[in-house]
Write a protein that holds these residues in place. Structure first.
Motif, PDB file in Angstrom:
ATOM      1  N   UNK A  85     -29.589  70.669  16.046  1.00  0.00           N
ATOM      2  CA  UNK A  85     -28.439  69.782  16.286  1.00  0.00           C
ATOM      3  C   UNK A  85     -28.851  68.334  16.052  1.00  0.00           C
ATOM      4  N   UNK A  86     -28.163  67.667  15.140  1.00  0.00           N
ATOM      5  CA  UNK A  86     -28.457  66.245  14.915  1.00  0.00           C
ATOM      6  C   UNK A  86     -27.155  65.482  14.745  1.00  0.00           C
ATOM      7  N   UNK A  87     -26.711  65.314  13.479  1.00  0.00           N
ATOM      8  CA  UNK A  87     -25.537  64.488  13.223  1.00  0.00           C
ATOM      9  C   UNK A  87     -24.247  65.203  13.599  1.00  0.00           C
ATOM     10  N   UNK A  88     -23.159  64.449  13.561  1.00  0.00           N
ATOM     11  CA  UNK A  88     -21.858  65.051  13.824  1.00  0.00           C
ATOM     12  C   UNK A  88     -20.710  64.316  13.159  1.00  0.00           C
ATOM     13  N   UNK A  89     -20.937  63.065  12.772  1.00  0.00           N
ATOM     14  CA  UNK A  89     -19.839  62.255  12.250  1.00  0.00           C
ATOM     15  C   UNK A  89     -19.907  62.175  10.728  1.00  0.00           C
ATOM     16  N   UNK A  90     -18.938  62.831  10.081  1.00  0.00           N
ATOM     17  CA  UNK A  90     -18.907  62.844   8.617  1.00  0.00           C
ATOM     18  C   UNK A  90     -17.887  61.824   8.112  1.00  0.00           C
TER      19      UNK A  90
END
Ligand SMILES: Cc1cc2nc3c(=O)[nH]c(=O)nc-3n(C[C@H](O)[C@H](O)[C@H](O)COP(=O)(O)OP(=O)(O)OC[C@H]3O[C@@H](n4cnc5c(N)ncnc54)[C@H](O)[C@@H]3O)c2cc1C
Length: 390
Positions: free
Chosen positions: A46-51
């Motif tokens: 789990x790292x990024x989330x905002x595309x």
């Protein structure tokens, strides 16, 4: 021992390598991906989330967006809190008018792996690249404990500690870098988001952040001293500190749940002077690491994978090397613009520690920047354009 040559050997099955691999297969270019970890570990990170909208467009154009279209959430507001109150920015309606799509990186990676395999691609999990060497008409990747793999080109998408970057710097490519001098305890909790918006809290004890991930998982950040051991942060300590910095006594409680993961991230940024040359080209964190303060890393990885796929196709299918020759000029100005904004965000979020005159001066600048963001439409448009733009 060497296995047969392919068009492109991609090292690393993160967002950069997987987007590149899918786009190459789409264009009829054969490639193989080498990944040092096993599939479960890659799909669980789990790292990024905002595309950004640009990333969503690239993924959609190449048939890679079914998961994020089904489960991703459109997100266009952020909220700033300090001892002077709070305000919300509808950044999705400002600037370029483009919101983010929130979709956890590990779910995107899972989708990209499935799509790559479905297209007939090969991923060798557990294959750790030990070095890259260039030969006359090909490049060779040494695989620890296995056979070498050769390709007409190698794409180093193996992150900022990978072999691609090591090979480029060994041949003299320099790196511009900055240590922001700040660390974050990055915490993932099994609890729904507590705010409708991304939350940025400025506090004399340090920054705290709140980012939605899914309906049941939320990411929080707490600024912490360099060298912090995550083990020193119990669940109680994390929630107490979050409550203090997010000022829950004034603005309402957080929705709590068990801590799933905690890790310390040192905020550092760097950019290689050139993302490649000859038969070795880099994309994503391998070509430049960006501090997570403006959520740009995965989005730059998608951008570079898109540019590199086009350039490699031109070189391999049409013998046209101009795209590769232009890759640095096409990508670096956009990379640097993201770094400039990320650096600006870092200055906004992290006040100086202490009470001496210099620290007090720095804190007043922080308030002035925040106040300008609250009241100036021009400043809000600047923020929105850079926050979501790639
Ligand atoms: C806490 C946190 C939050 C973040 N939030 C955001 C966000 O909201 N938005 C955003 O855009 N970005 C965000 N980022 C940044 C983003 O996660 C990274 O920029 C992104 O993962 C980069 O993708 P990549 O494919 O270049 O590298 P990676 O994801 O690091 O993938 C590299 C892959 O290469 C493999 N590898 C490494 N060495 C070798 C080797 N020798 N041989 C074979 N394989 C190898 C690794 O196992 C890994 O799977 C965040 C980062 C962190 C740490």
């Amino acid at each position: 021992m060497t296995t047969a040559q392919v068009g492109v050997v991609i090292v690393g099955a993160g967002p950069a390598g997987l987007v590149l691999g899918n786009l190459l297969l789409d264009r009829g270019i054969d490639c193989v991906i080498l990944e040092r970890r096993d599939r479960a570990a890659v799909e669980g990170r789990a790292r990024a989330g905002f595309l950004a909208a640009h990333s969503v467009r690239v993924l959609t154009e190449h048939g890679l967006a079914a998961g994020l279209a089904a489960r991703g959430k459109t997100h266009g507001t952020c909220l700033f809190r300090s001892d002077r109150g709070e305000f919300t920015l509808d950044y999705g309606k400002l600037g370029l008018g483009e919101p983010h799509t929130v979709y956890p990186q590990q779910e995107l990676v899972r989708d990209l792996i499935a799509a790559f395999l479905w297209r007939g691609g090969e991923i060798r999990f557990g294959a750790e690249a030990g070095g890259v060497t260039e030969e006359a008409a090909q490049a060779r990747v040494r695989v620890r404990g296995g056979a070498d793999v050769t390709g007409r080109y190698v794409a180093g998408c193996d992150g900022h500690r990978g072999t691609g970057r090591a090979a480029l710097t060994a041949r003299g490519t320099r790196t511009a870098r900055r240590d922001h001098g700040v660390s974050w305890l990055a915490v993932l909790v099994a609890a729904p988001p507590s705010l409708e918006a991304v939350g940025y809290a400025l506090h004399e004890r340090g920054f705290a952040g709140h980012m939605a991930r899914t309906d049941t998982v939320t990411r929080y950040y707490l600024q912490c001293p360099r060298g912090t051991d995550p083990a020193d942060w119990s669940e109680d300590r994390i929630w107490t500190e979050l409550a203090t910095r997010l000022r829950t006594a004034e603005f309402g409680p957080l929705r709590q749940g068990p801590v799933l993961e905690k890790a310390v991230v040192d905020l550092r940024s760097d950019v290689l002077d050139s993302p490649g040359g000859g038969r070795l080209w880099l994309a994503g964190d391998a070509a430049g690491l960006i501090s997570p303060s403006a959520a740009k890393g995965a989005n730059l990885a998608v951008l570079q994978a898109e540019l590199l796929a086009r350039a490699l196709e031109a070189a391999l299918a049409h013998g046209d090397g101009t795209g590769l020759a232009r890759y640095a000029a096409d990508s670096l100005p956009r990379v640097w613009r993201a770094h400039e904004f990320s650096h600006w965000m870092s200055g906004l979020l992290h006040g100086p520690a202490g009470q001496d005159d210099e620290a007090r001066y720095g804190r007043q600048l922080q308030y002035a920047r925040l106040e300008s963001l609250r009241t100036s439409r021009a400043h809000q448009d600047f923020f929105a354009e850079n926050y979501t733009g790639i």
